[in-house]
Design a protein around this motif. Sequence first.
Motif, short mmCIF file in Angstrom:
data_model
loop_
_atom_site.label_atom_id
_atom_site.label_comp_id
_atom_site.label_asym_id
_atom_site.label_seq_id
_atom_site.Cartn_x
_atom_site.Cartn_y
_atom_site.Cartn_z
N LYS A 236 0.85 -1.19 0.00
CA LYS A 236 0.00 0.00 0.00
C LYS A 236 0.89 1.25 0.00
O LYS A 236 1.97 1.25 0.58
CB LYS A 236 -0.91 0.05 1.24
CG LYS A 236 -1.84 -1.14 1.37
CD LYS A 236 -2.97 -1.08 0.38
CE LYS A 236 -3.96 -2.21 0.66
NZ LYS A 236 -4.88 -2.42 -0.43
N SER A 237 0.40 2.31 -0.63
CA SER A 237 1.14 3.58 -0.65
C SER A 237 0.92 4.31 0.67
O SER A 237 0.02 3.98 1.45
CB SER A 237 0.65 4.45 -1.81
OG SER A 237 -0.68 4.90 -1.53
N THR A 238 1.72 5.35 0.87
CA THR A 238 1.58 6.17 2.07
C THR A 238 0.16 6.76 2.15
O THR A 238 -0.47 6.75 3.21
CB THR A 238 2.62 7.30 2.07
OG1 THR A 238 3.92 6.71 2.01
CG2 THR A 238 2.52 8.17 3.31
N GLY A 239 -0.34 7.26 1.03
CA GLY A 239 -1.69 7.83 0.99
C GLY A 239 -2.76 6.81 1.32
O GLY A 239 -3.71 7.10 2.07
N GLU A 240 -2.62 5.60 0.78
CA GLU A 240 -3.60 4.54 1.05
C GLU A 240 -3.58 4.15 2.54
O GLU A 240 -4.64 3.98 3.16
CB GLU A 240 -3.31 3.31 0.19
CG GLU A 240 -3.60 3.52 -1.29
CD GLU A 240 -3.10 2.35 -2.15
OE1 GLU A 240 -3.85 1.96 -3.07
OE2 GLU A 240 -1.98 1.84 -1.90
N ILE A 241 -2.39 4.04 3.10
CA ILE A 241 -2.27 3.69 4.52
C ILE A 241 -2.90 4.79 5.37
O ILE A 241 -3.62 4.50 6.33
CB ILE A 241 -0.79 3.47 4.91
CG1 ILE A 241 -0.21 2.27 4.15
CG2 ILE A 241 -0.65 3.26 6.42
CD1 ILE A 241 1.30 2.12 4.26
#
Length: 195
Positions: free
Chosen positions: A150-155
């Motif tokens: 997962k990307s930082t934004g998704e997390i």
Amino acid sequence: MQHIDYSQYSLNDLFILVKGSDKDAFDCLYRFTFKGLYELAYRKLQDEDVAKEIVQDLFVDLWDKREQKHIHEVEKYLYQVVRFKVIDVYRRRRVSFAELDGMVDTLVDYTNQADTPFYTKQLKQYVNNWIETLPKKRKKIFQLRYHEDKSTGEISKILDISPKTVQNQLLTTANALRGLLQKYLLLILLFFFGS
């Protein structure tokens, strides 16, 4: 039945016979190596019972898995396994890294080569044990990033926290993991090149 004088066999030759289920060769291998393996474990742990248990477990495993094991340097392999079992005992006792660092110099008594699958398995176990010790939120962030990609934004959205918090937690975890792996690598290098 002819009696075989195993005293003239090398440890590697004895192991070849052990792979063929020769119990007498196994007993001889045990007798030839037990004392040195026990002394190594005892010096590190200062506990006779645990030292004996480590060596006995090693030989039980060696016999049980004799057909699957592909060992080229038997003596080096046996000493390496004892070292890792000693580290496992310290890990179970929850020895701090400061104490583990203090052990590094004493763990090197015998230069040997590693069996790559053995080291890989140990490293995975080492890292997985470390991940389990992380604080709950940091562990979740780590798993989302590195296990689920997962990307930082998704997390940030999943955990309802700011992207900066995610980045800080990932940086803290990455630095801690880097330190852990450096310690592990140091142990491996000392095993390979120590005197």
